[in-house]
Design a protein around this motif. Structure first.
Motif, PDB file in Angstrom:
ATOM      1  N   GLY A  75       3.103  -7.407  -2.860  1.00  0.00           N
ATOM      2  CA  GLY A  75       3.997  -7.577  -1.726  1.00  0.00           C
ATOM      3  C   GLY A  75       5.234  -8.383  -2.042  1.00  0.00           C
ATOM      4  O   GLY A  75       5.437  -8.888  -3.141  1.00  0.00           O
ATOM      5  N   GLY A  76       6.055  -8.542  -1.013  1.00  0.00           N
ATOM      6  CA  GLY A  76       7.379  -9.143  -1.154  1.00  0.00           C
ATOM      7  C   GLY A  76       8.412  -8.064  -0.903  1.00  0.00           C
ATOM      8  O   GLY A  76       8.172  -6.880  -1.175  1.00  0.00           O
ATOM      9  N   GLY A  77       9.570  -8.462  -0.366  1.00  0.00           N
ATOM     10  CA  GLY A  77      10.553  -7.495   0.120  1.00  0.00           C
ATOM     11  C   GLY A  77      10.894  -6.359  -0.821  1.00  0.00           C
ATOM     12  O   GLY A  77      10.692  -5.178  -0.527  1.00  0.00           O
ATOM     13  N   GLY A  78      11.446  -6.686  -1.985  1.00  0.00           N
ATOM     14  CA  GLY A  78      11.871  -5.651  -2.918  1.00  0.00           C
ATOM     15  C   GLY A  78      10.719  -4.814  -3.431  1.00  0.00           C
ATOM     16  O   GLY A  78      10.838  -3.597  -3.625  1.00  0.00           O
ATOM     17  N   ILE A  79       9.574  -5.445  -3.669  1.00  0.00           N
ATOM     18  CA  ILE A  79       8.395  -4.715  -4.125  1.00  0.00           C
ATOM     19  C   ILE A  79       7.959  -3.714  -3.067  1.00  0.00           C
ATOM     20  O   ILE A  79       7.618  -2.562  -3.377  1.00  0.00           O
ATOM     21  N   ASN A  80       7.994  -4.120  -1.795  1.00  0.00           N
ATOM     22  CA  ASN A  80       7.663  -3.187  -0.725  1.00  0.00           C
ATOM     23  C   ASN A  80       8.630  -2.009  -0.683  1.00  0.00           C
ATOM     24  O   ASN A  80       8.227  -0.872  -0.410  1.00  0.00           O
ATOM     25  N   VAL A  81       9.905  -2.263  -0.931  1.00  0.00           N
ATOM     26  CA  VAL A  81      10.885  -1.171  -0.960  1.00  0.00           C
ATOM     27  C   VAL A  81      10.552  -0.197  -2.084  1.00  0.00           C
ATOM     28  O   VAL A  81      10.584   1.024  -1.896  1.00  0.00           O
ATOM     29  N   ALA A 112      18.134  -6.148  -2.811  1.00  0.00           N
ATOM     30  CA  ALA A 112      17.479  -7.455  -2.787  1.00  0.00           C
ATOM     31  C   ALA A 112      16.903  -7.657  -1.394  1.00  0.00           C
ATOM     32  O   ALA A 112      17.609  -7.509  -0.388  1.00  0.00           O
ATOM     33  N   SER A 113      15.614  -7.969  -1.336  1.00  0.00           N
ATOM     34  CA  SER A 113      14.966  -8.109  -0.040  1.00  0.00           C
ATOM     35  C   SER A 113      13.961  -9.249  -0.074  1.00  0.00           C
ATOM     36  O   SER A 113      13.224  -9.400  -1.046  1.00  0.00           O
ATOM     37  N   GLY A 114      13.955 -10.040   1.001  1.00  0.00           N
ATOM     38  CA  GLY A 114      12.968 -11.095   1.133  1.00  0.00           C
ATOM     39  C   GLY A 114      13.540 -12.489   0.962  1.00  0.00           C
ATOM     40  O   GLY A 114      14.742 -12.684   0.771  1.00  0.00           O
ATOM     41  N   ALA A 121       7.548  -2.930   7.810  1.00  0.00           N
ATOM     42  CA  ALA A 121       8.339  -1.951   8.558  1.00  0.00           C
ATOM     43  C   ALA A 121       9.823  -2.036   8.180  1.00  0.00           C
ATOM     44  O   ALA A 121      10.494  -1.013   7.994  1.00  0.00           O
ATOM     45  N   GLY A 122      10.340  -3.267   8.069  1.00  0.00           N
ATOM     46  CA  GLY A 122      11.749  -3.425   7.701  1.00  0.00           C
ATOM     47  C   GLY A 122      12.039  -2.920   6.299  1.00  0.00           C
ATOM     48  O   GLY A 122      13.064  -2.274   6.062  1.00  0.00           O
ATOM     49  N   ASP A 123      11.145  -3.213   5.363  1.00  0.00           N
ATOM     50  CA  ASP A 123      11.332  -2.731   3.986  1.00  0.00           C
ATOM     51  C   ASP A 123      11.210  -1.210   3.919  1.00  0.00           C
ATOM     52  O   ASP A 123      11.898  -0.556   3.131  1.00  0.00           O
ATOM     53  N   SER A 124      10.339  -0.637   4.748  1.00  0.00           N
ATOM     54  CA  SER A 124      10.218   0.818   4.807  1.00  0.00           C
ATOM     55  C   SER A 124      11.499   1.450   5.330  1.00  0.00           C
ATOM     56  O   SER A 124      11.934   2.497   4.842  1.00  0.00           O
ATOM     57  N   MET A 125      12.118   0.794   6.313  1.00  0.00           N
ATOM     58  CA  MET A 125      13.389   1.282   6.833  1.00  0.00           C
ATOM     59  C   MET A 125      14.466   1.267   5.753  1.00  0.00           C
ATOM     60  O   MET A 125      15.223   2.228   5.589  1.00  0.00           O
ATOM     61  N   THR A 163      15.090  -2.766  -7.423  1.00  0.00           N
ATOM     62  CA  THR A 163      14.752  -3.676  -6.325  1.00  0.00           C
ATOM     63  C   THR A 163      14.480  -5.054  -6.896  1.00  0.00           C
ATOM     64  O   THR A 163      13.940  -5.183  -7.996  1.00  0.00           O
ATOM     65  N   ILE A 164      14.858  -6.081  -6.137  1.00  0.00           N
ATOM     66  CA  ILE A 164      14.695  -7.465  -6.575  1.00  0.00           C
ATOM     67  C   ILE A 164      13.878  -8.230  -5.533  1.00  0.00           C
ATOM     68  O   ILE A 164      14.187  -8.205  -4.339  1.00  0.00           O
TER      69      ILE A 164
END
Length: 313
Positions: free
Chosen positions: A39-45, A136-138, A253-257, A7-8
């Motif tokens: 926190g942050g997108g990839g970290i949440n994933v 990659a998220s966020g 919620a989005g990262d969990s999805m 994850t990035i």
């Protein structure tokens, strides 16, 4: 041999959350004890994947005291991190729950630009460490160019990785042109990718399939809030309604999805199971306060109750 999942997060954060009975101006507000979470997108994933029993490696820049805290918090959660040191302080986000109304207030702060050649270091890491899935998220760190995710998508493809992207704006539009395995836009983002102002629900599938037919994307998972989600492939479509639950927070919620979908993909499950479990994890995350994400047992229970409408093209 390839590692499984990377994850990035290009603009990570320390999520600070608390609660107070009522938010009022110019008053001394008696808040609950502050909670600190990475926190942050990839970290949440990566955090969500850990809850599902799946290991991943998370790659991000970090600096200052917050950067040290971020590394420490991830270590406490037994998440393997690859840190790119930067000279600026890692940002913070602040989330406050007003308990009298159950309303949540989210204060997202910007990150600080860095002089470190961050993108080059991310690309170098990917080239030296093959992965099957790269997520990659966020948002981008301020100062990074709009084609940042496009360049990551290109190198991921060159390494044979399946690139999954969850972002928005010009960075999303640029990346799509380089080819993405799984894209997770909302309806508004899909409309922009289609060159129009707005999409009605009955036009979502056609817009997503156009991206697929153009060779830009392999799978498109469109999140539609309370209406659930659609997963579209070249040959089929799958629609799942979000189960009704008491919502306490939408953070993560989005990262969990995304994590739920990637988990199922990595397990070789069907696309129907992929979207069902993705929505189950995303919905389960809304059942908890603050930035807690979901409980695995809630996601599994919701997964068993959900139905999918599917048909072949």
């Amino acid at each position: 041999m390839k590692n499984m999942i990377l994850t990035i997060t290009l603009n990570p954060t320390i999520d600070k959350s608390t609660s107070v009975e009522k938010i009022a101006p110019e008053s001394k507000l008696r808040c609950a004890a502050m909670k600190h979470e990475p926190g942050g997108g990839g970290i949440n994933v990566s955090k969500a994947l850990k809850k599902l029993g799946s290991d991943s490696k998370t790659l991000f820049p970090a600096g200052g005291y917050n950067g040290l805290m971020l590394k420490h918090l991830l270590h406490e959660e037994h998440i393997e991190a690859e840190v790119i040191p930067v000279e600026k302080e890692t940002r913070e986000n602040f989330i406050v729950l007003e308990t009298s109304t159950n309303k949540q207030y989210r204060f997202n702060l910007p990150g600080e630009p860095t002089s470190i050649p961050l993108l080059e270091k991310v690309i170098e890491y990917i080239q030296n460490n093959p992965f099957e899935y790269i997520i990659a998220s966020g948002s981008l760190l301020p100062g990074m160019t709009d084609d940042t995710y496009a360049q990551i998508a290109k190198v991921a493809a060159s390494m044979g990785a399946k690139f999954i992207l969850d972002t928005s704006g010009p960075a999303l539009e640029a990346a799509v042109n380089e080819g993405i395995y799984l894209l997770k836009p909302n309806i508004g983002e899909l409309a922009k990718l289609s060159g129009i102002q707005w999409l009605e629900a009955d036009g979502v599938e056609a817009a997503a399939r156009k991206l697929i037919d153009q060779g830009k994307v392999t799978l498109v998972a469109v999140s539609m809030g309370a209406a659930g989600a659609l997963l579209i492939s070249k040959d089929a479509s799958y629609k799942v309604l979000a189960p009704e639950v008491e919502k306490r927070s939408t953070v993560g919620a989005g990262d969990s999805m995304v994590a739920g979908m990637v988990y199922m993909l990595s397990q070789g499950k069907t696309l129907e199971e992929v979207i069902r479990f993705g929505v189950a994890c995303g919905t389960a995350a809304t059942m908890n306060h603050g930035t807690e994400l979901f409980y695995k047992e809630d996601a599994e229970r919701l997964f068993q109750t959900m139905k999918v409408e599917s048909y072949q093209v």
